[in-house]
Design a protein around this motif. Sequence first.
Motif, short mmCIF file in Angstrom:
data_model
loop_
_atom_site.label_atom_id
_atom_site.label_comp_id
_atom_site.label_asym_id
_atom_site.label_seq_id
_atom_site.Cartn_x
_atom_site.Cartn_y
_atom_site.Cartn_z
N ALA A 204 0.76 -1.08 -0.12
CA ALA A 204 0.02 -0.23 0.02
C ALA A 204 0.76 1.14 0.08
N PRO A 208 -4.14 1.56 3.67
CA PRO A 208 -4.38 0.08 3.49
C PRO A 208 -5.15 -0.40 2.65
N PHE A 209 -5.21 -1.37 1.93
CA PHE A 209 -6.22 -1.73 0.98
C PHE A 209 -6.66 -3.02 1.66
N SER A 210 -8.19 -3.21 1.15
CA SER A 210 -8.63 -4.34 1.61
C SER A 210 -8.47 -5.67 1.15
N GLU A 211 -9.10 -6.61 1.81
CA GLU A 211 -8.82 -8.18 1.44
C GLU A 211 -9.81 -8.13 0.08
N ARG A 212 -10.99 -7.60 0.06
CA ARG A 212 -11.57 -7.44 -1.26
C ARG A 212 -10.75 -6.98 -2.40
N GLN A 213 -10.13 -5.98 -2.21
CA GLN A 213 -9.41 -5.45 -3.38
C GLN A 213 -8.20 -6.09 -3.70
#
Length: 242
Positions: A204, A208-213
């Motif tokens: 990132a 932070p980026f998500s699990e979905r992303q």
Amino acid sequence: MRPSARSPDQLRTIQLQPGYSKYAEGSCLACFGDTQVLCAATVEQRLPAWLRDSGRGWVTAEYGMLPRATTQRTDREAARGRQTGRTLEIQRLIGRSLRAVTDLKAICDMQIRVDCDVLQADGGTRTAAITGAYVALHLALRRLVELGLLETIPLTDEVAAVSCGLYCGQPVLDLDYEEDSNAEADANFVLTGRGGIVEIQGTAEDAPFSERQFLDLLALAKKGAADLIAIQRAVLGLDAPA
């Protein structure tokens, strides 16, 4: 819209030119858009001292950039007297990627070095290097079969690499430099022809980026790697597996 006007799941124009180097046992010029990496494989009838009498061969890689591969000249690392941490990290990644799909026991008395030299950089030099290095390695091993030194090509799978990232909040495939330098997150995926994961490097750059992303990026990477492996097979004259 992406700066290149590509769709989110579209690779840059990919060219893999096998046999580019006259003298190497195997070679490939890998072009991902404006990124160009020359990969040349050399077969050596010797092993590192720590591998002697182990019953295993070795595949390794070296990576470097020409001084004017980028917008401004950078000194040769030989002139500085040492390699940078980035260079060491990338060449180790290339070596791990190739060894992941090579039967090292089948080349027990040999070492194959793959030199990956960046002629021009516009993002994704490590992914282009891995993808081209596989072609160079395959050609070198094919040459050993032709010479009667091996019975079959000792590769267990194909391997290719591609970058993905979040650009303007959208998951996109195969980032060029303009996208990579402005991405909210970027990742490099090394994947095999059978869908195996060799390595994932993700970072990132801001929040932070998500699990979905992440899963969205992985889905893009799988599509991109499949397209790259189809190109590898085509330039090597191989049929797709049944």
